[in-house]
Design an enzyme around this catalytic site. Structure first.
Site, PDB file in Angstrom:
ATOM      1  N   GLY A 152       0.712  -0.905  -0.255  1.00 53.73           N
ATOM      2  CA  GLY A 152       0.002  -0.173   0.038  1.00 53.73           C
ATOM      3  C   GLY A 152       0.629   0.857  -0.223  1.00 53.73           C
ATOM      4  N   ARG A 203      18.906  10.924  -4.098  1.00 52.75           N
ATOM      5  CA  ARG A 203      20.060  11.042  -3.716  1.00 52.75           C
ATOM      6  C   ARG A 203      21.420  11.128  -2.731  1.00 52.75           C
ATOM      7  NH1 ARG A 203      17.028  16.488  -3.228  1.00 52.75           N
ATOM      8  NH2 ARG A 203      16.808  17.220  -5.438  1.00 52.75           N
ATOM      9  N   ARG A 258       0.518  -4.159  -5.538  1.00 53.30           N
ATOM     10  CA  ARG A 258       1.218  -6.044  -5.189  1.00 53.30           C
ATOM     11  C   ARG A 258       0.707  -7.168  -6.100  1.00 53.30           C
ATOM     12  NH1 ARG A 258      -0.967  -4.623  -0.058  1.00 53.30           N
ATOM     13  NH2 ARG A 258      -2.320  -3.033  -0.179  1.00 53.30           N
ATOM     14  N   ASP A 310       5.500  -5.268   5.484  1.00 54.07           N
ATOM     15  CA  ASP A 310       5.827  -6.601   6.308  1.00 54.07           C
ATOM     16  C   ASP A 310       5.836  -7.350   5.373  1.00 54.07           C
ATOM     17  OD1 ASP A 310       3.670  -6.523   7.208  1.00 54.07           O
ATOM     18  OD2 ASP A 310       3.511  -8.041   8.137  1.00 54.07           O
ATOM     19  N   THR A 362       4.349   2.180   5.558  1.00 48.51           N
ATOM     20  CA  THR A 362       3.116   1.472   6.008  1.00 48.51           C
ATOM     21  C   THR A 362       2.494   2.730   6.759  1.00 48.51           C
ATOM     22  OG1 THR A 362       1.625  -0.132   6.907  1.00 48.51           O
ATOM     23  CG2 THR A 362       3.301  -0.438   7.037  1.00 48.51           C
ATOM     24  N   ASP A 386      -0.255   1.741   8.340  1.00 48.17           N
ATOM     25  CA  ASP A 386      -0.917   1.264   9.897  1.00 48.17           C
ATOM     26  C   ASP A 386       0.016   0.900  11.166  1.00 48.17           C
ATOM     27  OD1 ASP A 386      -2.825   0.335   8.586  1.00 48.17           O
ATOM     28  OD2 ASP A 386      -2.009  -1.019   7.780  1.00 48.17           O
ATOM     29  N   ASP A 412       2.054  -1.456  11.473  1.00 45.12           N
ATOM     30  CA  ASP A 412       1.759  -2.677  12.577  1.00 45.12           C
ATOM     31  C   ASP A 412       3.136  -3.233  12.001  1.00 45.12           C
ATOM     32  OD1 ASP A 412       1.651  -2.253   9.156  1.00 45.12           O
ATOM     33  OD2 ASP A 412       0.041  -4.125   9.754  1.00 45.12           O
ATOM     34  N   MET A 451      -9.092   3.255   8.822  1.00 40.27           N
ATOM     35  CA  MET A 451      -8.491   1.911   8.128  1.00 40.27           C
ATOM     36  C   MET A 451      -7.109   0.901   9.830  1.00 40.27           C
ATOM     37  SD  MET A 451      -6.619   2.756   4.701  1.00 40.27           S
ATOM     38  CE  MET A 451      -7.617   2.880   3.305  1.00 40.27           C
ATOM     39  N   ARG A 505      -6.929  -3.148   9.377  1.00 37.74           N
ATOM     40  CA  ARG A 505      -7.525  -4.887   9.438  1.00 37.74           C
ATOM     41  C   ARG A 505      -6.940  -5.356  10.489  1.00 37.74           C
ATOM     42  NH1 ARG A 505      -6.145  -6.494   3.894  1.00 37.74           N
ATOM     43  NH2 ARG A 505      -5.014  -4.722   3.846  1.00 37.74           N
ATOM     44  N   ALA A 534     -13.097  10.204  20.993  1.00 36.21           N
ATOM     45  CA  ALA A 534     -14.117   9.377  20.570  1.00 36.21           C
ATOM     46  C   ALA A 534     -14.907   8.561  22.178  1.00 36.21           C
ATOM     47  CB  ALA A 534     -13.028   8.250  20.155  1.00 36.21           C
ATOM     48  N   LYS A 594     -23.908  14.900  27.883  1.00 31.84           N
ATOM     49  CA  LYS A 594     -23.739  14.312  26.940  1.00 31.84           C
ATOM     50  C   LYS A 594     -24.565  14.170  25.600  1.00 31.84           C
ATOM     51  CE  LYS A 594     -19.689  12.616  24.201  1.00 31.84           C
ATOM     52  NZ  LYS A 594     -18.802  13.621  23.693  1.00 31.84           N
ATOM     53  N   GLU A 640     -11.338  -0.748  11.319  1.00 32.97           N
ATOM     54  CA  GLU A 640     -11.570  -1.696  10.116  1.00 32.97           C
ATOM     55  C   GLU A 640     -11.793  -3.149  10.122  1.00 32.97           C
ATOM     56  OE1 GLU A 640      -8.795  -0.927   6.854  1.00 32.97           O
ATOM     57  OE2 GLU A 640      -9.693  -2.528   5.685  1.00 32.97           O
TER      58      GLU A 640
HETATM   59  P1  ATP Z   1       0.515  -2.955   3.768  1.00 35.01           P
HETATM   60  O1  ATP Z   1       0.965  -2.780   4.632  1.00 35.01           O
HETATM   61  O2  ATP Z   1       1.347  -1.760   3.263  1.00 35.01           O
HETATM   62  O3  ATP Z   1      -0.282  -4.204   2.890  1.00 35.01           O
HETATM   63  P2  ATP Z   1       2.972  -4.850   2.660  1.00 35.01           P
HETATM   64  O4  ATP Z   1       4.007  -4.675   1.726  1.00 35.01           O
HETATM   65  O5  ATP Z   1       2.439  -5.572   3.720  1.00 35.01           O
HETATM   66  O6  ATP Z   1       1.842  -2.912   2.376  1.00 35.01           O
HETATM   67  P3  ATP Z   1       1.596  -7.447   0.675  1.00 35.01           P
HETATM   68  O7  ATP Z   1       0.263  -7.127  -0.085  1.00 35.01           O
HETATM   69  O8  ATP Z   1       1.655  -7.979   1.828  1.00 35.01           O
HETATM   70  O9  ATP Z   1       2.277  -5.885   1.329  1.00 35.01           O
HETATM   71  O10 ATP Z   1       3.126  -7.393   0.378  1.00 35.01           O
HETATM   72  C1  ATP Z   1       3.761  -6.765  -1.158  1.00 35.01           C
HETATM   73  C2  ATP Z   1       3.847  -7.964  -1.759  1.00 35.01           C
HETATM   74  O11 ATP Z   1       5.248  -8.484  -1.482  1.00 35.01           O
HETATM   75  C3  ATP Z   1       2.938  -8.380  -2.812  1.00 35.01           C
HETATM   76  O12 ATP Z   1       2.423  -8.042  -3.447  1.00 35.01           O
HETATM   77  C4  ATP Z   1       3.529  -9.820  -2.474  1.00 35.01           C
HETATM   78  O13 ATP Z   1       4.702  -9.229  -4.517  1.00 35.01           O
HETATM   79  C5  ATP Z   1       5.266  -9.431  -2.138  1.00 35.01           C
HETATM   80  N1  ATP Z   1       5.063 -10.587  -0.988  1.00 35.01           N
HETATM   81  C6  ATP Z   1       4.378 -10.352   0.433  1.00 35.01           C
HETATM   82  N2  ATP Z   1       4.800 -11.849   0.955  1.00 35.01           N
HETATM   83  C7  ATP Z   1       5.943 -12.516  -0.443  1.00 35.01           C
HETATM   84  C8  ATP Z   1       6.615 -13.557   0.260  1.00 35.01           C
HETATM   85  N3  ATP Z   1       5.806 -14.469   1.150  1.00 35.01           N
HETATM   86  N4  ATP Z   1       7.204 -14.075  -0.467  1.00 35.01           N
HETATM   87  C9  ATP Z   1       7.483 -13.208  -1.557  1.00 35.01           C
HETATM   88  N5  ATP Z   1       7.026 -12.134  -1.848  1.00 35.01           N
HETATM   89  C10 ATP Z   1       6.269 -11.896  -1.185  1.00 35.01           C
END
Ligand code: ATP
Length: 343
Positions: A18, A32, A79, A110, A142, A144, A146, A186, A188, A203, A231, A240
């Site tokens: 994301g 840079r 993704r 992650d 990200t 989140d 997280d 947001m 999840r 809140a 109130k 979410e």
């Molecule tokens: P966000 O927290 O915003 O969702 P994210 O990096 O965790 O970001 P993901 O969709 O989980 O988002 O992962 C991004 C991309 O990383 C995936 O579309 C895939 O291409 C690659 N990826 C994720 N897990 C694996 C894995 N186990 N092996 C290989 N590639 C992976």
């Protein structure tokens, strides 16, 4: 006479998963730092999908002008299911070999780090490690927040402030009509945004996936108690991950509140507005420091397979595998404080 001239180091940078405000500031810092240190840089468009497709563009000092203040990512993000499979990874490796990429900076969550880890472990058919794999560095980006290994992820502060700003606006109208507004934000699996923004907007109840809740006790009865103190308008903040577990989501929750408390209620799903907009000062500064660190403290020293992290405002690095095993929990004390004072 033998030629002793060393090959110029070449790195690539991509954004994955994301999008998050501040990713541009990180790209800028990577590019840079590399360029002023004589390193060639390529930008990979659309994350791992671009690495598979060979969609690389040369980057220099001016390619990253005028992006530090912009949300989104100049390199686009994606993704890629293909990258999770052997053939996809081998195609990505071919691109790295063709472009002679020595280091790859991955800005993402992650999932993106898991991708980088798997990529770095790619083996030949005979079980030997593949030749030509770049040193991979992860930078946490990200909204989140997280990612277990780091206190902070790029984009989180901007998103928090966006939510606060949006809910402040909702609050004006909620107050004017003596209404209740159920706001879905947001997150999840993580309630960092809901909890912290929820405190900031006052809140009455905050529902997050990490902590058990009971709609009757934590929302309805609590609203009645505050009604008894005079109130008349309410904000209920729902992550979410909780909203998807409520049958009918936040709309149904708003209807239930109205039926049980007699307070006219509305649901607002903030949606993608939480991802966009100009990054805050904090996101720009952290992204700049992390981008610089990835190149100067790691790739330039020949160090790879690390994630850049931040704890107690200090930037450091961890092994990707170790970093991926780490978890972090939502601050229960903070949750209890909000419960005590938002009454
Ligand atoms: P966000 O927290 O915003 O969702 P994210 O990096 O965790 O970001 P993901 O969709 O989980 O988002 O992962 C991004 C991309 O990383 C995936 O579309 C895939 O291409 C690659 N990826 C994720 N897990 C694996 C894995 N186990 N092996 C290989 N590639 C992976």
């Amino acid at each position: 006479m033998c030629d002793t001239k060393e090959k110029t180091m070449r790195i690539a940078v991509l954004t994955s998963g994301g999008d998050a405000p501040g990713m541009n500031a990180a790209i800028r810092a990577v590019v840079r730092t590399a360029r002023v240190n004589g390193i060639e840089v390529f930008g990979v468009r659309r994350g791992y999908a671009g690495l598979i497709a060979g969609d690389l563009i040369p980057m220099d000092l001016r390619t990253v002008s005028d992006i530090i203040h912009r949300g989104g990512t100049k390199l686009y993000t994606a993704r890629s299911k293909e990258f999770e499979e052997d053939n996809g990874m081998r195609a990505a490796l071919k691109t790295c070999i063709d472009y002679q990429i020595d280091g790859l900076v991955v800005i993402g969550g992650d999932g993106s780090f898991r991708g980088a880890l798997d990529f770095s472990r790619l083996k030949e058919k005979n079980g030997e490690p593949c030749k030509g794999l770049p040193l991979c560095i992860g930078i946490p980006g990200t909204i989140d927040n997280d990612i277990g290994c780091t206190d902070y992820t790029i984009g989180y502060d901007t998103s928090l402030n966006t939510i606060m700003d949006m809910v402040d606006r909702v609050r004006d109208t909620t107050e004017s009509h003596d209404r209740c507004c159920v706001i879905e934000v947001m997150g999840r699996h993580a309630g960092f945004l809901a909890l912290n923004a929820g405190i900031a907007v006052g809140a009455t109840t905050i529902l997050v996936p990490e902590f058990k809740y009971d709609i009757q006790h934590d929302v309805i009865d609590r609203m009645r108690r505050t009604q008894n103190t005079g109130k008349e308008h309410f904000i209920i903040m729902v992550a979410e991950g909780v909203a998807k577990d409520i049958e009918g989501g936040v709309e149904a929750l708003a209807r239930k509140i109205e039926a049980e408390t007699n307070v006219e209620s509305r649901a607002v799903v903030l949606g993608h507005v939480q991802r966009g907009g100009a990054p805050t000062c904090k996101d720009r500064v952290v992204a700049s420091i992390m981008g610089n660190y990835a190149v100067k403290k790691l790739l330039m020293k020949g160090i790879g397979n690390r994630v850049v992290c931040m704890k107690n405002e200090k930037v450091f690095d961890l092994d990707i595998e170790e970093a991926l095993k780490m978890t972090k929990s939502l601050d229960r004390e903070l949750y209890d404080i909000s419960y005590e004072i938002s009454i």
